[in-house]
Design a protein around this motif. Structure first.
Motif, PDB file in Angstrom:
ATOM      1  N   VAL A 189       0.841  -1.203   0.000  1.00  9.36           N
ATOM      2  CA  VAL A 189       0.000   0.000   0.000  1.00  9.36           C
ATOM      3  C   VAL A 189       0.877   1.254   0.000  1.00  9.36           C
ATOM      4  CG1 VAL A 189      -1.648   1.333   1.386  1.00  9.36           C
ATOM      5  CG2 VAL A 189      -2.012  -1.099   1.022  1.00  9.36           C
ATOM      6  N   GLY A 190       1.944   1.252   0.799  1.00  7.92           N
ATOM      7  CA  GLY A 190       2.859   2.383   0.819  1.00  7.92           C
ATOM      8  C   GLY A 190       3.510   2.619  -0.526  1.00  7.92           C
ATOM      9  N   PHE A 191       3.901   1.539  -1.202  1.00  2.54           N
ATOM     10  CA  PHE A 191       4.493   1.654  -2.537  1.00  2.54           C
ATOM     11  C   PHE A 191       3.499   2.265  -3.515  1.00  2.54           C
ATOM     12  CE2 PHE A 191       4.742  -0.204  -6.777  1.00  2.54           C
ATOM     13  CZ  PHE A 191       5.971   0.296  -7.189  1.00  2.54           C
ATOM     14  N   VAL A 192       2.266   1.778  -3.507  1.00  2.00           N
ATOM     15  CA  VAL A 192       1.254   2.273  -4.446  1.00  2.00           C
ATOM     16  C   VAL A 192       0.956   3.747  -4.197  1.00  2.00           C
ATOM     17  CG1 VAL A 192      -1.183   2.060  -5.119  1.00  2.00           C
ATOM     18  CG2 VAL A 192       0.231   0.021  -4.891  1.00  2.00           C
ATOM     19  N   VAL A 193       0.842   4.139  -2.935  1.00  2.00           N
ATOM     20  CA  VAL A 193       0.569   5.546  -2.610  1.00  2.00           C
ATOM     21  C   VAL A 193       1.739   6.429  -3.068  1.00  2.00           C
ATOM     22  CG1 VAL A 193       0.287   7.176  -0.695  1.00  2.00           C
ATOM     23  CG2 VAL A 193      -1.031   5.062  -0.736  1.00  2.00           C
ATOM     24  N   GLY A 194       2.968   6.019  -2.759  1.00  2.00           N
ATOM     25  CA  GLY A 194       4.134   6.792  -3.175  1.00  2.00           C
ATOM     26  C   GLY A 194       4.257   6.896  -4.681  1.00  2.00           C
ATOM     27  N   TRP A 195       4.022   5.790  -5.376  1.00  2.00           N
ATOM     28  CA  TRP A 195       4.084   5.775  -6.840  1.00  2.00           C
ATOM     29  C   TRP A 195       3.021   6.694  -7.438  1.00  2.00           C
ATOM     30  CZ3 TRP A 195       0.698   3.411 -10.536  1.00  2.00           C
ATOM     31  CH2 TRP A 195       1.235   3.334 -11.829  1.00  2.00           C
ATOM     32  N   THR A 196       1.801   6.657  -6.870  1.00  2.00           N
ATOM     33  CA  THR A 196       0.708   7.490  -7.365  1.00  2.00           C
ATOM     34  C   THR A 196       1.033   8.967  -7.199  1.00  2.00           C
ATOM     35  OG1 THR A 196      -0.896   5.766  -6.845  1.00  2.00           O
ATOM     36  CG2 THR A 196      -1.754   8.002  -7.148  1.00  2.00           C
ATOM     37  N   PHE A 197       1.523   9.359  -6.015  1.00  2.00           N
ATOM     38  CA  PHE A 197       1.863  10.762  -5.790  1.00  2.00           C
ATOM     39  C   PHE A 197       3.025  11.209  -6.670  1.00  2.00           C
ATOM     40  CE2 PHE A 197      -0.292  10.491  -1.499  1.00  2.00           C
ATOM     41  CZ  PHE A 197      -1.361  11.296  -1.878  1.00  2.00           C
ATOM     42  N   ALA A 198       3.993  10.342  -6.897  1.00  2.00           N
ATOM     43  CA  ALA A 198       5.119  10.687  -7.766  1.00  2.00           C
ATOM     44  C   ALA A 198       4.642  10.918  -9.199  1.00  2.00           C
ATOM     45  CB  ALA A 198       6.177   9.591  -7.722  1.00  2.00           C
ATOM     46  N   ARG A 199       3.737  10.084  -9.670  1.00  2.00           N
ATOM     47  CA  ARG A 199       3.207  10.262 -11.033  1.00  2.00           C
ATOM     48  C   ARG A 199       2.399  11.550 -11.135  1.00  2.00           C
ATOM     49  NH1 ARG A 199       2.890   6.371 -14.973  1.00  2.00           N
ATOM     50  NH2 ARG A 199       0.840   7.127 -15.541  1.00  2.00           N
ATOM     51  N   ARG A 200       1.606  11.845 -10.095  1.00  2.00           N
ATOM     52  CA  ARG A 200       0.812  13.075 -10.124  1.00  2.00           C
ATOM     53  C   ARG A 200       1.717  14.296 -10.105  1.00  2.00           C
ATOM     54  NH1 ARG A 200      -4.158  13.155  -6.172  1.00  2.00           N
ATOM     55  NH2 ARG A 200      -4.568  14.943  -7.475  1.00  2.00           N
ATOM     56  N   ARG A 201       2.788  14.248  -9.304  1.00  2.00           N
ATOM     57  CA  ARG A 201       3.718  15.368  -9.244  1.00  2.00           C
ATOM     58  C   ARG A 201       4.426  15.552 -10.581  1.00  2.00           C
ATOM     59  NH1 ARG A 201       7.900  14.961  -4.702  1.00  2.00           N
ATOM     60  NH2 ARG A 201       6.059  15.364  -3.455  1.00  2.00           N
ATOM     61  N   ALA A 202       4.822  14.450 -11.205  1.00  2.00           N
ATOM     62  CA  ALA A 202       5.485  14.538 -12.507  1.00  2.00           C
ATOM     63  C   ALA A 202       4.535  15.102 -13.561  1.00  2.00           C
ATOM     64  CB  ALA A 202       5.987  13.162 -12.923  1.00  2.00           C
ATOM     65  N   ALA A 203       3.274  14.683 -13.532  1.00  2.00           N
ATOM     66  CA  ALA A 203       2.291  15.189 -14.491  1.00  2.00           C
ATOM     67  C   ALA A 203       2.036  16.682 -14.259  1.00  2.00           C
ATOM     68  CB  ALA A 203       0.997  14.402 -14.381  1.00  2.00           C
TER      69      ALA A 203
END
Length: 86
Positions: A66-80
């Motif tokens: 769950v921590g990985f998925v949350v971190g990955w999601t926020f990183a993608r949103r920040r990059a976008a």
């Protein structure tokens, strides 16, 4: 130029060297996996609706995932967001 007449690039071919971010991710994944394996006893988990006996390894691995998925999601949103502001 090479003997065949082709121009040779002076730049060395790019190697797939691991980045510091990748090394950190691998180290953290290994630590979480080791921690989960060492803690294999069964624990009582109180879910919102029910209570169950669950191996602690499942709880630790689930939280890591769950921590990985949350971190990955926020990183993608920040990059976008940074791409759209350019």
């Amino acid at each position: 130029m090479t003997p065949s007449g082709q121009i040779q690039s002076s730049a060395a071919p790019a190697r797939n060297k691991p980045t510091p971010k990748m090394i950190t991710a691998v180290v953290l994944a290994v630590l979480i996996a080791l921690f989960a394996v060492v803690n294999s006893q069964t624990v009582t988990i109180h879910w919102i609706v029910t209570t169950s006996q669950t191996p602690l390894i499942v709880v630790i691995a689930g939280c890591g995932f769950v921590g990985f998925v949350v971190g990955w999601t926020f990183a993608r949103r920040r990059a976008a967001a940074s791409r759209s502001s350019d």
